[in-house]
Motif scaffolding. Structure first.
Motif, PDB file in Angstrom:
ATOM      1  N   LEU A   1      74.471   3.718 -14.461  1.00  0.00           N
ATOM      2  CA  LEU A   1      73.966   4.713 -13.506  1.00  0.00           C
ATOM      3  C   LEU A   1      74.114   6.139 -14.056  1.00  0.00           C
ATOM      4  O   LEU A   1      74.807   6.379 -15.036  1.00  0.00           O
ATOM      5  CB  LEU A   1      74.715   4.583 -12.179  1.00  0.00           C
ATOM      6  N   ARG A   2      73.475   7.098 -13.341  1.00  0.00           N
ATOM      7  CA  ARG A   2      73.508   8.512 -13.747  1.00  0.00           C
ATOM      8  C   ARG A   2      74.942   9.043 -13.738  1.00  0.00           C
ATOM      9  O   ARG A   2      75.768   8.595 -12.948  1.00  0.00           O
ATOM     10  CB  ARG A   2      72.658   9.311 -12.751  1.00  0.00           C
TER      11      ARG A   2
ATOM     12  N   ASP B   1      76.505  11.719 -12.679  1.00  0.00           N
ATOM     13  CA  ASP B   1      77.130  12.239 -11.451  1.00  0.00           C
ATOM     14  C   ASP B   1      77.537  11.092 -10.504  1.00  0.00           C
ATOM     15  O   ASP B   1      78.551  11.177  -9.811  1.00  0.00           O
ATOM     16  CB  ASP B   1      76.201  13.235 -10.734  1.00  0.00           C
ATOM     17  N   ILE B   2      76.765  10.004 -10.513  1.00  0.00           N
ATOM     18  CA  ILE B   2      77.096   8.858  -9.659  1.00  0.00           C
ATOM     19  C   ILE B   2      78.336   8.157 -10.216  1.00  0.00           C
ATOM     20  O   ILE B   2      79.255   7.784  -9.483  1.00  0.00           O
ATOM     21  CB  ILE B   2      75.914   7.855  -9.601  1.00  0.00           C
TER      22      ILE B   2
ATOM     23  N   GLN C   1      70.263   1.445  -2.168  1.00  0.00           N
ATOM     24  CA  GLN C   1      71.444   2.305  -1.997  1.00  0.00           C
ATOM     25  C   GLN C   1      72.572   1.944  -2.973  1.00  0.00           C
ATOM     26  O   GLN C   1      73.353   2.809  -3.371  1.00  0.00           O
ATOM     27  CB  GLN C   1      71.975   2.205  -0.551  1.00  0.00           C
TER      28      GLN C   1
ATOM     29  N   ARG D   1      71.649   3.945  -5.865  1.00  0.00           N
ATOM     30  CA  ARG D   1      71.476   5.378  -5.595  1.00  0.00           C
ATOM     31  C   ARG D   1      72.812   6.056  -5.301  1.00  0.00           C
ATOM     32  O   ARG D   1      73.111   7.129  -5.807  1.00  0.00           O
ATOM     33  CB  ARG D   1      70.548   5.551  -4.388  1.00  0.00           C
ATOM     34  N   ASN D   2      73.647   5.364  -4.498  1.00  0.00           N
ATOM     35  CA  ASN D   2      74.919   5.963  -4.090  1.00  0.00           C
ATOM     36  C   ASN D   2      75.944   4.883  -3.731  1.00  0.00           C
ATOM     37  O   ASN D   2      76.288   4.701  -2.572  1.00  0.00           O
ATOM     38  CB  ASN D   2      74.658   6.901  -2.893  1.00  0.00           C
TER      39      ASN D   2
END
Ligand SMILES: NC(=O)c1ccc[n+]([C@@H]2O[C@H](COP(=O)([O-])OP(=O)(O)OC[C@H]3O[C@@H](n4cnc5c(N)ncnc54)[C@H](O)[C@@H]3O)[C@@H](O)[C@H]2O)c1
Length: 360
Positions: free
Chosen positions: A120-121, A123-124, A228, A231-232
């Motif tokens: 994942l990215r 920041d995540i 989700q 995403r988070n």
């Protein structure tokens, strides 16, 4: 203390990773004065080869007579062309059902040492995540009426999903009890905009939620949940869901932790006897090469100590030792990205050294 553990080594990498977990449990036993007695039973392809059946009666009897059971994995290309009734994977549903294991707990935690493996990215990844997926295990479409028949367009196949209030209530209670010991949030995942089973699921989960006023309970549709999770993922604490949705979402969650070779699971019923296994399969592509990651199975053994025997500090000894070995930079090939890596036996030995407080 004396504990009888049934061992279902299974196929592919199953025997290698189960043997690693046995060595780790023996090291815990030595340190803490626990006598483990391990009894192997046949399951899966190995059982088909020896007896013609994926789940021999003797295996079921042995597991029911054990204090708890540790499973590797089953299946492989050798048995892929057998008819469904005698496929190795059939044994998994059979043993869960025979042991009346209606709950599957799957933690999906991002280890700080493995942040670089998370797809994942950044920041995540920085925010981290620690999710417990509570999956219903003995109901739903995997156990519903199924078959082949002639339909409007000729040959057709069907599988049916059925959930009773009783089944939903008992799994919801497990989720809320687990959340009470964690961050007090439950997300119930369903497809209530389409399925009647999901509408009953949602209604009953909220009835149970009323008994747990300190715990936040929200609903999410499964398609949104799949999104989700990438995403988070940090928004989730405990997820409770059906058999099939849990199967799919927990594999997705496993992937965002970095490696399928890291994730343990516990299957529990109404007694303390559970079935503990890694979430990955038998990895036939790497079987017999001493390169499989044994950590998911070793952590499954740690879950056994915690959930079957209330041996919390002994369980923590194992998870702490795994943390130390990862922090020290030791990896099996699946986590090494082509860089230097250790064999299954070497990583196991490092974990045992860490557990004994020796130099790793
Ligand atoms: N609970 C179970 O016993 C279980 C679960 C899933 C699949 N299966 C069976 O396993 C067989 C293989 O299935 P698959 O390939 O879809 O899934 P798999 O999980 O066995 O393997 C998927 C990929 O992950 C790798 N991998 C898995 N575990 C690993 C580990 N501990 N260390 C390093 N790498 C690891 C494999 O090498 C492979 O590249 C099939 O017969 C399938 O039916 C069994």
């Amino acid at each position: 203390m004396k504990l009888n553990i049934g061992l279902l080594r299974g196929d592919g990498i199953g025997p290698e990773i189960v043997d690693s977990a046995v060595k780790v449990l023996e090291a815990v036993g030595e340190k803490k004065g626990i006598e483990f007695k391990f009894t192997p039973y046949l399951i899966g392809g190995a059982a088909i080869d020896a007896t013609g059946k994926p789940l021999p009666e003797e295996t079921v009897k042995g597991c029911l007579a054990s204090d708890s059971v540790l499973l590797g994995a089953v299946g492989g290309p050798k048995w892929d062309t057998l008819p469904g009734g005698i496929r190795p994977e059939k044994a998994l549903l059979g043993i869960r059902s025979a042991m009346e294991l209606f709950t599957n707990l799957r933690p999906a935690k991002l280890y700080p040492a493995l942040k670089g493996d998370c797809p994942l990215r950044e920041d995540i990844v920085e925010a981290g995540f620690d999710i417990l997926i509570v999956r219903e295990l003995t109901g739903g479409i995997y156990f519903g009426d199924r078959g082949m028949r002639e339909g409007k367009y000729g040959e057709e196949a069907y599988d049916t999903e059925c959930y009773s209030r009783f089944e939903i209530e008992r799994i919801a209670k497990v989720a809320f009890e687990a959340a009470a010991k964690r961050n007090k949030r439950v997300v119930s995942i369903d497809k209530a905009n389409v399925l009647d089973t999901s509408r009953l699921w949602r209604k009953v989960v909220h009835e149970i939620a009323a008994d747990y006023p300190d715990i936040e309970c929200t609903d999410m549709l499964v398609d949104n949940a799949a999104m989700q999770l990438v995403r988070n993922p940090g928004q989730f604490d405990v997820i409770v869901t059906t058999n099939m949705f849990g199967d799919i979402l927990s594999d997705e969650a496993s992937q965002i932790t970095g490696s399928i070779g890291m994730l343990p699971s516990a299957s529990l019923g109404t007694t303390s006897r559970g079935l503990y296994e890694p979430i990955h399969g038998s990895a036939p592509d790497i079987a017999g090469q001493n390169i499989a990651n044994p950590i998911a199975t070793i952590l499954s053994a740690a879950m056994m100590l915690k959930y079957s025997f209330d041996l919390n500090s002994e369980s923590d000894m194992i998870t702490d030792a795994v943390d130390k070995v990862l922090e020290a930079g030791y990896r099996t090939a699946d986590l090494a990205h082509g860089g230097p890596h250790l064999t299954t036996d070497e990583v196991t030995a490092k974990i045992i050294n860490a557990l004994r407080g020796e130099k790793i």
